[in-house]
Design a protein around this motif. Structure first.
Motif, short mmCIF file in Angstrom:
data_model
loop_
_atom_site.label_atom_id
_atom_site.label_comp_id
_atom_site.label_asym_id
_atom_site.label_seq_id
_atom_site.Cartn_x
_atom_site.Cartn_y
_atom_site.Cartn_z
N MET A 198 0.84 -1.17 0.00
CA MET A 198 0.00 0.00 0.00
C MET A 198 0.89 1.24 0.00
SD MET A 198 -2.47 1.61 2.99
CE MET A 198 -3.74 0.41 2.94
N MET A 199 0.46 2.24 -0.76
CA MET A 199 1.16 3.52 -0.75
C MET A 199 0.12 4.63 -0.75
SD MET A 199 4.17 5.07 -3.12
CE MET A 199 3.41 6.16 -4.29
N ILE A 200 0.32 5.60 0.11
CA ILE A 200 -0.54 6.78 0.18
C ILE A 200 0.37 7.98 -0.02
CG2 ILE A 200 -2.13 8.12 1.60
CD1 ILE A 200 -2.44 5.53 3.35
N GLU A 201 0.05 8.82 -0.99
CA GLU A 201 0.89 9.98 -1.30
C GLU A 201 -0.02 11.19 -1.54
OE1 GLU A 201 4.74 10.78 -4.12
OE2 GLU A 201 3.10 9.63 -4.97
N PHE A 202 0.31 12.30 -0.89
CA PHE A 202 -0.51 13.50 -1.06
C PHE A 202 0.26 14.74 -0.61
CE2 PHE A 202 -1.41 11.52 3.02
CZ PHE A 202 -1.40 12.57 3.93
N PHE A 203 -0.27 15.90 -0.99
CA PHE A 203 0.28 17.19 -0.58
C PHE A 203 -0.82 17.99 0.09
CE2 PHE A 203 1.21 21.71 -1.30
CZ PHE A 203 2.46 21.79 -0.71
N MET A 204 -0.53 18.51 1.26
CA MET A 204 -1.48 19.35 1.99
C MET A 204 -1.02 20.79 1.85
SD MET A 204 -2.08 17.06 5.44
CE MET A 204 -0.45 17.38 6.09
N ALA A 205 -1.73 21.57 1.02
CA ALA A 205 -1.41 22.98 0.87
C ALA A 205 -1.88 23.70 2.13
CB ALA A 205 -2.09 23.55 -0.37
N MET A 206 -0.94 24.17 2.92
CA MET A 206 -1.26 24.79 4.20
C MET A 206 -0.02 25.48 4.75
SD MET A 206 -1.12 21.36 6.64
CE MET A 206 -1.45 22.17 8.17
N GLN A 207 -0.21 26.31 5.74
CA GLN A 207 0.90 26.87 6.49
C GLN A 207 1.28 25.81 7.52
OE1 GLN A 207 2.07 30.31 6.56
NE2 GLN A 207 3.51 29.91 8.18
N PRO A 208 2.46 25.16 7.39
CA PRO A 208 2.81 24.12 8.36
C PRO A 208 2.89 24.70 9.78
CG PRO A 208 4.30 24.06 6.49
CD PRO A 208 3.49 25.32 6.38
N PRO A 209 2.38 23.97 10.75
CA PRO A 209 2.46 24.48 12.12
C PRO A 209 3.91 24.59 12.57
CG PRO A 209 1.42 22.30 12.06
CD PRO A 209 1.70 22.70 10.66
N SER A 210 4.21 25.64 13.30
CA SER A 210 5.57 25.79 13.82
C SER A 210 5.63 25.48 15.30
CB SER A 210 6.08 27.21 13.56
OG SER A 210 5.22 28.15 14.13
N ILE A 211 4.48 25.30 15.93
CA ILE A 211 4.46 24.90 17.34
C ILE A 211 4.67 23.38 17.40
CG2 ILE A 211 1.95 24.56 17.44
CD1 ILE A 211 2.13 25.83 20.30
N THR A 212 5.32 22.90 18.44
CA THR A 212 5.62 21.47 18.54
C THR A 212 5.01 20.86 19.80
OG1 THR A 212 7.68 21.81 19.76
CG2 THR A 212 7.82 21.83 17.34
N HIS A 213 4.98 19.54 19.81
CA HIS A 213 4.44 18.78 20.94
C HIS A 213 5.19 19.12 22.24
CE1 HIS A 213 2.26 15.40 22.67
NE2 HIS A 213 3.37 15.04 23.27
N GLN A 214 6.45 19.53 22.12
CA GLN A 214 7.25 19.84 23.30
C GLN A 214 6.76 21.10 24.00
OE1 GLN A 214 8.34 18.27 20.70
NE2 GLN A 214 9.14 16.54 21.79
N GLU A 215 5.82 21.81 23.40
CA GLU A 215 5.35 23.05 23.99
C GLU A 215 4.12 22.85 24.86
OE1 GLU A 215 5.71 26.47 21.28
OE2 GLU A 215 6.82 25.11 19.98
N LYS A 216 3.91 21.60 25.30
CA LYS A 216 2.86 21.35 26.28
C LYS A 216 3.21 22.12 27.55
CE LYS A 216 0.57 17.10 25.15
NZ LYS A 216 0.07 15.85 25.67
N LYS A 217 2.20 22.43 28.32
CA LYS A 217 2.40 23.18 29.56
C LYS A 217 2.09 22.28 30.75
CE LYS A 217 3.05 27.06 27.36
NZ LYS A 217 4.33 27.66 27.26
N VAL A 218 2.55 22.70 31.92
CA VAL A 218 2.29 21.95 33.14
C VAL A 218 1.73 22.91 34.19
CG1 VAL A 218 4.63 22.21 34.08
CG2 VAL A 218 3.23 20.27 34.78
N THR A 219 0.79 22.42 34.96
CA THR A 219 0.26 23.15 36.08
C THR A 219 0.21 22.19 37.26
OG1 THR A 219 -1.54 24.57 36.84
CG2 THR A 219 -2.16 22.64 35.56
N VAL A 220 0.05 22.70 38.44
CA VAL A 220 -0.02 21.85 39.62
C VAL A 220 -1.45 21.93 40.18
CG1 VAL A 220 0.87 21.41 41.94
CG2 VAL A 220 2.41 22.18 40.12
N VAL A 221 -2.08 20.76 40.31
CA VAL A 221 -3.43 20.66 40.87
C VAL A 221 -3.37 19.66 42.01
CG1 VAL A 221 -5.84 20.03 40.41
CG2 VAL A 221 -4.47 21.16 38.63
N ASN A 222 -3.76 20.09 43.20
CA ASN A 222 -3.70 19.24 44.39
C ASN A 222 -2.30 18.65 44.59
OD1 ASN A 222 -6.42 19.70 44.94
ND2 ASN A 222 -7.05 17.98 43.64
#
Length: 137
Positions: A1-25
């Motif tokens: 199987m092969m899937i090939e495509f182009f998504m015309a878009m502004q690629p996101p520049s934010i990354t998964h590493q930019e998750k935030k942390v808060t302290v609850v209880n």
């Protein structure tokens, strides 16, 4: 199987590493800031029409070419050597593809090629290929 495509878009520049942390209880709780949630939704919306009916269950090769809009003195097709880091931006992309059922588990990705370029046509080129199973000796 092969899937090939182009998504015309502004690629996101934010990354998964930019998750935030808060302290609850007195316990840390991680959350996605709105910008990260927006990027996840945008990627998922562009990827969804290309998801296979049946997830790939064997080894996978994934090739992506991220084309960012040209800024400054950069030329069309020139490699992008600034942030976001290729490895960091792929985590969010892989999470979206897994959730949409491109493959059963992203551990199946045996070959991963990621390239970043400056381009006058922003978007993300994607090629997903099933790799042959090599019989055990």
């Amino acid at each position: 199987m092969m899937i090939e495509f182009f998504m015309a878009m502004q690629p996101p520049s934010i990354t998964h590493q930019e998750k935030k942390v808060t302290v609850v209880n007195k316990k840390p709780r991680f959350y996605e800031p709105p910008e990260l949630a927006d990027a996840r939704n945008k990627l998922s919306a562009h990827l969804a029409p290309h998801a296979p009916d049946i997830p790939i269950s064997g080894p996978v090769q994934l090739i992506t070419k991220w084309l960012f809009p040209i800024t400054g003195k950069h030329g069309n097709g020139q490699y992008k050597t600034t942030k976001p880091d290729a490895d960091n931006m792929m985590k969010l992309f892989l999470d979206c593809c897994t959730a949409l059922g491109f493959w059963k588990d992203d551990a199946l990705i045996a070959s991963l090629v990621v390239e970043k370029f400056w381009s006058d046509r922003p978007g993300i080129y994607v090629c997903v290929k099933s790799l042959p199973e090599v019989p055990r000796a």
